[in-house]
Design a protein around this motif. Sequence first.
Motif, mmCIF file in Angstrom:
data_model
loop_
_atom_site.group_PDB
_atom_site.id
_atom_site.type_symbol
_atom_site.label_atom_id
_atom_site.label_comp_id
_atom_site.label_asym_id
_atom_site.label_seq_id
_atom_site.Cartn_x
_atom_site.Cartn_y
_atom_site.Cartn_z
ATOM 1 N N ASP A 97 28.497 20.812 10.743
ATOM 2 C CA ASP A 97 29.003 21.251 9.438
ATOM 3 C C ASP A 97 29.880 20.201 8.770
ATOM 4 O O ASP A 97 29.901 20.091 7.545
ATOM 5 C CB ASP A 97 29.732 22.595 9.538
ATOM 6 C CG ASP A 97 30.678 22.680 10.725
ATOM 7 O OD1 ASP A 97 30.422 22.014 11.741
ATOM 8 O OD2 ASP A 97 31.674 23.405 10.634
ATOM 9 N N GLY A 98 30.609 19.406 9.568
ATOM 10 C CA GLY A 98 31.351 18.307 8.954
ATOM 11 C C GLY A 98 30.366 17.297 8.393
ATOM 12 O O GLY A 98 30.492 16.835 7.256
ATOM 13 N N VAL A 133 24.100 23.044 12.380
ATOM 14 C CA VAL A 133 24.904 23.824 13.321
ATOM 15 C C VAL A 133 26.325 23.978 12.776
ATOM 16 O O VAL A 133 27.105 23.028 12.736
ATOM 17 C CB VAL A 133 24.908 23.166 14.718
ATOM 18 C CG1 VAL A 133 25.809 23.954 15.672
ATOM 19 C CG2 VAL A 133 23.482 23.125 15.267
ATOM 20 N N ASN A 177 29.783 25.370 13.235
ATOM 21 C CA ASN A 177 30.759 25.916 14.186
ATOM 22 C C ASN A 177 32.164 25.950 13.571
ATOM 23 O O ASN A 177 33.161 25.993 14.265
ATOM 24 C CB ASN A 177 30.741 25.147 15.514
ATOM 25 C CG ASN A 177 30.972 23.655 15.325
ATOM 26 O OD1 ASN A 177 31.393 23.226 14.245
ATOM 27 N ND2 ASN A 177 30.717 22.874 16.350
ATOM 28 N N THR A 229 34.108 23.879 12.389
ATOM 29 C CA THR A 229 35.101 22.861 12.713
ATOM 30 C C THR A 229 34.444 21.516 13.005
ATOM 31 O O THR A 229 33.226 21.429 13.165
ATOM 32 C CB THR A 229 35.957 23.285 13.925
ATOM 33 O OG1 THR A 229 37.063 22.385 14.065
ATOM 34 C CG2 THR A 229 35.150 23.269 15.221
ATOM 35 N N TYR A 230 35.262 20.474 13.030
ATOM 36 C CA TYR A 230 34.810 19.152 13.452
ATOM 37 C C TYR A 230 34.975 19.107 14.967
ATOM 38 O O TYR A 230 36.060 18.808 15.463
ATOM 39 C CB TYR A 230 35.681 18.063 12.820
ATOM 40 C CG TYR A 230 35.429 17.811 11.347
ATOM 41 C CD1 TYR A 230 35.487 18.838 10.415
ATOM 42 C CD2 TYR A 230 35.145 16.528 10.885
ATOM 43 C CE1 TYR A 230 35.265 18.604 9.067
ATOM 44 C CE2 TYR A 230 34.928 16.280 9.538
ATOM 45 C CZ TYR A 230 34.991 17.319 8.638
ATOM 46 O OH TYR A 230 34.783 17.075 7.316
ATOM 47 N N GLY A 231 33.911 19.434 15.676
ATOM 48 C CA GLY A 231 34.007 19.506 17.127
ATOM 49 C C GLY A 231 34.347 18.168 17.747
ATOM 50 O O GLY A 231 35.329 18.022 18.479
HETATM 51 MG MG LIG Z 1 31.079 21.303 13.475
#
Ligand SMILES: [Mg+2]
Lengths: 252, 356
Positions: A98-99, A124, A126, A128-130
């Motif tokens: 998503d980032g 994908v 989620n 956040t910036y995983g």
């Molecule tokens: Mg993400």
Amino acid sequence: MSQVEIPVFTAPRSLKPVVTHFCPGCQHGTVHRLVAEALDHFAVQERTIGVASVGCSVFLYEYFAIDVVESPHGRAPAVATGVKRALPDRVVFTYQGDGDLAAIGTSEIIHAANRGEALTVIFVNNTTYGMTGGQMAPTTLAGQQTSTSPYGRDPANDGSPIRMAELLAQLDGTRFSARVAVDSPRHVIQAGRVIREAFATQIQARGFAFVEVLATCPTNWGMNPVQANQRIAAELIPCFPLGTFKKIESQS
Amino acid sequence: MDQRLFVKGNEAVAMGALAAGCRYYFGYPITPQSDIPEFTARELPRLGGTFIQAESEIAAINMLLGASACGMRAMTSSSSPGISLKQEGLSYMAGSELPGLVVNICRSGPGLGGIDASQADYFQAVKGGGHGGYRLIVLAPHSVQEMYDLALLAFDLSDRYRIPAMLLGDSVIGQMKEALIPHPRAQVELPPKDWAVRGKQEGAPQRVVKSLYLGDGELEAHNWRLHERYALLEARETRWEGLHTDDAELLVTAFGITARIAKSAVRMAREAGFKVGLLRPVSLFPFPREAFRTVTLVTKKVLCCELNTGQMVEDVRLSVARDAEVYFYGRPPGAGSLPTPEEFAEQIARYCGGAA
Ligand SMILES: [Mg+2]
Ligand SMILES: Cc1ncc(C[n+]2csc(CCOP(=O)(O)OP(=O)(O)O)c2C)c(N)n1
Ligand code: SF4
């Protein structure tokens, strides 16, 4: 009479038999499997080219037994455009976080969709910036605490979560757009069907297809895998409704 | 008889690229290079090729990355501000060892600048430009014919060494019309592109185009490999043009449009009896260091002329014999700042001993 073992469940051919680097409870692995199953289903492993993005899924080529091109952060749809135009009879997909897709790569995804590039995009989300340690993403929920929204995302300051599947469905070039989750067996089966449909859109020369998958990032959500999985239904789905927002059956 | 055309430099570079077998163009409009996308938009569809007007220079360089990863000859073009946007993509291409052609028809800056001829992007072109310590093959045409010829050469070099190539032009070279004699590409043997992705064949090894090397020592080894390739370029592929270098007391050096003006100035000075020669780097990377060293073993004074406040002069200083003196004459780019041959001739007279 001797017993014959008939395997009823095997690993997808399109995945390598290796252990992934994903955190416990991370759903990138689930999504990888569903994508691989779709490639197996259409028997296109040998003519598929994956385009990896920058994020926790950067090691696409370590897990998929297919040819892969790496792209700079956010630029996968542009790289995939170059690949698909060069090799139009290959199946080309991007796999983006998503980032990657909804922040730095917004321009590339919108214009690839708008040109109607015959690509499949696996997105994908989620929230956040995983990879970089759980910073705020454009998809972070209002009030959600992240390392860069320590007081919770404030829509007045940070804007509100962006709904990419709905947004892209608006474009004439988009032929298929849907959002799925993988938090329950029912949703996993549904997600598998939708991802297959997104590849069918490309294989049947119908054009650009987009699937947003709501996924966990237990590590950066500060939750255990079970809690993280529960958060999908409790918090994410109310903000990001599941469904198919566009499906055009005719060829482009 | 050879066909003789009267075309713009921008058209010539596009024609050269098509003659080189390039069938993919990705770009975004910017003056003074828009003739290139306009030409390729017209011609590529007729040849079964692909033209995409990308949403940005960033998208364009990444489309080029994708097409090149499939083993295709592909190009993009832009001018200074747009080239700045391409730097991340160029770094990825360099790291992923992908060939490809980027034409930079420079304009003035910094910032939005203007559409005047400029050589202020020399550093950006030859020193890496983006992050990570890579190099591009950089060639500097000084005529319409060379826009064509060097486009062909750039593709061959880029494919052979797997290093992205840049043609560093400027708005005068891009916009002026001259005679062009087009010719087919030279039949040179190039290594097979056995690294290009194509969809993994049954039983065949997976192909991955990437710049990420995370294993212990892998990235260092990768960088040494790239470095060795740059050294190979320096050893084998420097190109320059020399004029009256045998008896010169002063060596003028310049590239691109400035070399064109310098040539006239050198001719004028010669006619006036000054012993002056010219060394024009055609390849800016690899820089013709050895040529400078050799000439300056005898000729002890060098005048470097540029359309900036002094960039190539640094490479000249690093290249000349130890006891040679290097002078600089240049102006930052801007409207009306294109120097005249008379202006250069005056400088030649100033530095040339023994005026006639
Ligand atoms: Mg993400
Ligand atoms: C130009 C650039 N800016 C920033 C980064 C750092 N970076 C790497 S991954 C990433 C975000 C990844 O988040 P997402 O796309 O959501 O993927 P996830 O890891 O959550 O799956 C960022 C900002 C980068 N690699 N390149
Ligand atoms: S940081 Fe999050 S997205 Fe990345 S592997 Fe761990 S759980 Fe998955």
